[in-house]
Structures are given as structure tokens and as C-alpha cells.
Design an enzyme around this catalytic site. Structure first.
Site, PDB file in Angstrom:
ATOM      1  N   HIS A 178       0.849  -1.189   0.000  1.00 33.96           N
ATOM      2  CA  HIS A 178       0.000   0.000   0.000  1.00 33.96           C
ATOM      3  C   HIS A 178       0.882   1.234   0.000  1.00 33.96           C
ATOM      4  O   HIS A 178       1.947   1.253   0.612  1.00 33.96           O
ATOM      5  CB  HIS A 178      -0.921   0.013   1.225  1.00 33.96           C
ATOM      6  CG  HIS A 178      -2.027   1.018   1.145  1.00 33.96           C
ATOM      7  ND1 HIS A 178      -1.843   2.335   1.497  1.00 33.96           N
ATOM      8  CD2 HIS A 178      -3.312   0.902   0.739  1.00 33.96           C
ATOM      9  CE1 HIS A 178      -2.993   2.985   1.325  1.00 33.96           C
ATOM     10  NE2 HIS A 178      -3.889   2.149   0.864  1.00 33.96           N
TER      11      HIS A 178
ATOM     12  N   GLU B 115      -7.478  -4.852  -0.320  1.00 30.18           N
ATOM     13  CA  GLU B 115      -7.996  -5.479  -1.533  1.00 30.18           C
ATOM     14  C   GLU B 115      -8.100  -6.999  -1.390  1.00 30.18           C
ATOM     15  O   GLU B 115      -9.026  -7.617  -1.928  1.00 30.18           O
ATOM     16  CB  GLU B 115      -7.101  -5.140  -2.723  1.00 30.18           C
ATOM     17  CG  GLU B 115      -7.071  -3.672  -3.079  1.00 30.18           C
ATOM     18  CD  GLU B 115      -5.927  -3.331  -4.009  1.00 30.18           C
ATOM     19  OE1 GLU B 115      -5.172  -4.256  -4.382  1.00 30.18           O
ATOM     20  OE2 GLU B 115      -5.776  -2.159  -4.356  1.00 30.18           O
TER      21      GLU B 115
END
Length: 358
Positions: free
Chosen positions: A244, A303
Site C-alpha cells: 500500500h 484489496e
């Protein structure tokens, strides 16, 4: 060349704070750990938008049910052109038909729209009749009922509520910034949400969870996880669901959704083999990433478990971004209202680096 606006402070907000170094997310003064799995989406909206809507989640629940009924009336205008679009593009086209404004009624319609339009578009694309919204169900339960045509289980409702709460706001990300820019022009909340939705559609933002399932499908069985992932890394490919831009440690949203998925699994709503595959892939990916990229903090992100959770709820992967929008629209409206109430027209400068005139 300067790009990305990294570390540039573009707004002050009371809505959320992303602590990437420590892996902590605060939304409306509460840690995500205290909210996810314990708070309904309507209660989350009371925290994010209480000064603008109502501070009472029961009132928000009632008004949101009314708004879902109103928004449902727009489905009769769905035509073949819209049905030929992808779900996210169809959702954007339908939201564009809603009236614009900066008032509470506009906000309620926008909060209701993804939850109503997404199931309707999916069912129409499959040749199935649209299911009308309910007067009595909560927001998450009604979205699932409109999707499947039957009453969801409590475990399914809790899972979707957890997801909507978890993604409701996350600092000044690309879609939220887009919403604030448009809101700063006083174009209206509908215009701001359309801008945000268009940004969310991008694969570098909300359009990414679907490929996690593509990766799992390609791997197939737990014993193939390590060699498949190692081959992908050797080819320089990105492993979907890991890493991320902000978090330097594990994404706290991943843990919230993993807990929700575990509860779904305990209720028998997740195939055991799918869960075993996901756990094997996550373990192998983290081991390989630490070996191959020791200088980078690449942990499981939101995700990975988003994909598994929404799949378990019966949502097709091409509609995942629409469900993301159903949760994030609360944060978008909150940021748009902050910009309207306390900000000014967002008009940064650019530095010209082209050729000089002769």
C-alpha cells in the site's frame, strides 16, 4: 518533475486520519478496530455526517429507506445503452441522472444510489427482474436482498456492514480529493460524487480487488501458491492484494475484513477450499515478499480480503468497485460538505517546464 502531491497537505478534516507508520486508521474519532464489526453503516454515517444529516442512526435508517425508494424510481429509465456498460460505468450513468444540489435530500439520494442501482443493474444484465427496496430492512440487508431476491442471513448482513464501515473513509485519497475539488467549485454534491466515482474506477484505486480473485483462480490449489507467486515476482509482476502506498505495516482494514470473512466461514458461507487457498496464498506471498523485497514494506492490504468477502456475499468481481462506492460515498459527502462549509476554491499552481517562446 514533481508528481503525485506526496506529503502535500491540501485540506484539514475531522473525518479520518491514516497513520501509515503504525498501521492505524481513525474515523470520526474512533479507531477502526472499535468500529468494524461493531457498528452499522447507518451508525457510521451518524458519526461522519451527523452535523449535516442526523446524529441519530435510527433517523438515518428511516430516511435512507425513504431515499432508496425514491432512487428506485429512476431504474425505469435504464435502457440498452446503460445495460451494455460495465457495472461501474452503468452506476456512474445512473447517478448522473440524479438532481444536483448541496442539501440533505441530495445527500440521502447519493447515499442510497449505489446500494439500489448496483443490484438492479446486475439483475437486469442477467435478464432477471429488479427487486424493490424494503421499508423495514437496514441499508446493508436491503442491498443484499435487492441483489439476491431473498432475505440475507445475519452473518451476511454483518459482513457487508463491516465492509461498508471499513471503507467509509480513508484520508485524502484520489477519489476523495476529486470530490473536494469539484465541491470547492460549488457544482453540487452529485457532481462531486460523480468525480469521485470516476477516480475510484481506476485500477490504481478502487478498481483493484477483482484481480485478486483472478490471481487465486490462476493458482488453483494451495500447493501451487509458492511456485506461482515466485514466478510472478521473478517476472517483475505485482502481487495483487499486497502493499500500500501509505501503510508501511499491515493495512488495518485487511484485519477487519479478515475477521468478517472468518465469521462468514463459521456460518458456512465460505467454501473451505477457497479459504484454504487464500490463506496459503497470503502466507506464501508474505514470505516471498520479505525475501525478495526486504527493503520494502509489502503487507496484506484491504484489496485481498475485500475480494474474498464480496465473492462470499455473491457479488460478481466486476461489481466490486460499485460496492466500494456504496461504502465510500459517506466519506465523499462528508469531505464535500467540509469543503463547502470551511474551504475555498481549490486552485493550485503548476510549474511550467516546456520550451520558452522564441
Amino acid at each position: 518533475m514533481i508528481s503525485g502531491l506526496d506529503d502535500v497537505i491540501a485540506a484539514e478534516t475531522m473525518l479520518s486520519d491514516v497513520d501509515g507508520l503504525n498501521g492505524r486508521l481513525i474515523i470520526a474519532g474512533h479507531s477502526l478496530d472499535a468500529l468494524a464489526g461493531h457498528t452499522s453503516y447507518e451508525a457510521m454515517l451518524a458519526l461522519l455526517l451527523g452535523d449535516f444529516l442526523e446524529a441519530d442512526s435510527a433517523a438515518i435508517t428511516r430516511n435512507l429507506a425513504v431515499a432508496r425508494k425514491e432512487v428506485h424510481g429512476y431504474i425505469q429509465g435504464v435502457d440498452a445503452v446503460i445495460l451494455a456498460l460495465s457495472p461501474i460505468e452503468g452506476l456512474r450513468a445512473m447517478i448522473a441522472r440524479l438532481p444536483d444540489g448541496e442539501d440533505r435530500d441530495t445527500a440521502y439520494r447519493l447515499l442510497a444510489a449505489p446500494a439500489v442501482f448496483t443490484p438492479a443493474l446486475l439483475r437486469l444484465q442477467q435478464g432477471m427482474p429488479v427487486v424493490a427496496p424494503s421499508d423495514t430492512l437496514g441499508h446493508a440487508a436491503d442491498m443484499l436482498a435487492m441483489l439476491t431476491g431473498s432475505a440475507p442471513t445475519q452473518a451476511q448482513v454483518n459482513a457487508l456492514d463491516t465492509y461498508l464501515v471499513t471503507v467509509s473513509d480513508h484520508g485524502l485519497n484520489a477519489s476523495t480529493f476529486a470530490a473536494r475539488v469539484v465541491a470547492s467549485t460549488r457544482a453540487g454534491l452529485t457532481s462531486a460524487i460523480l468525480a469521485a466515482l470516476s477516480a475510484l474506477k481506476g485500477p490504481l484505486h478502487g478498481g483493484a480487488p477483482g484481480p485478486v480473485l483472478d490471481m487465486l483462480d490462476a493458482i488453483g490449489t494451495p500447493d501451487r501458491a509458492e511456485p506461482w507467486l515466485a514466478t510472478e515476482l521473478a517476472r517483475g509482476e505485482r502481487l495483487m492484494g499486497f502493499g500500500h502506498r501509505i501503510y508501511r505495516v499491515r493495512d488495518p482494514r485487511a484485519d477487519a475484513l479478515k475477521n468478517a470473512l472468518r465469521q462468514l466461514a463459521e456460518a458456512g458461507a465460505v467454501p473451505a477450499e477457497r479459504l484454504a487457498l487464500a490463506e496459503a496464498v497470503e502466507h506464501s506471498a508474505l514470505v516471498l515478499l520479505r525475501q525478495k523485497k526486504p527493503d520494502r514494506a509489502l503487507e496484506t492490504n484491504v484489496e485481498f480480503y475485500t475480494a474474498l468477502l464480496l465473492e462470499a456475499l455473491g457479488l460478481p468481481r466486476e461489481a466490486f468497485t460499485c460496492v466500494f462506492a456504496a461504502g465510500r460515498v459517506g466519506g465523499w459527502i462528508g469531505h464535500a460538505r467540509e469543503q463547502i462549509d470551511h474551504g475555498r476554491l481549490i486552485r493550485p499552481q503548476s510549474k511550467y517546464i516546456g520550451p520558452l517562446a522564441a
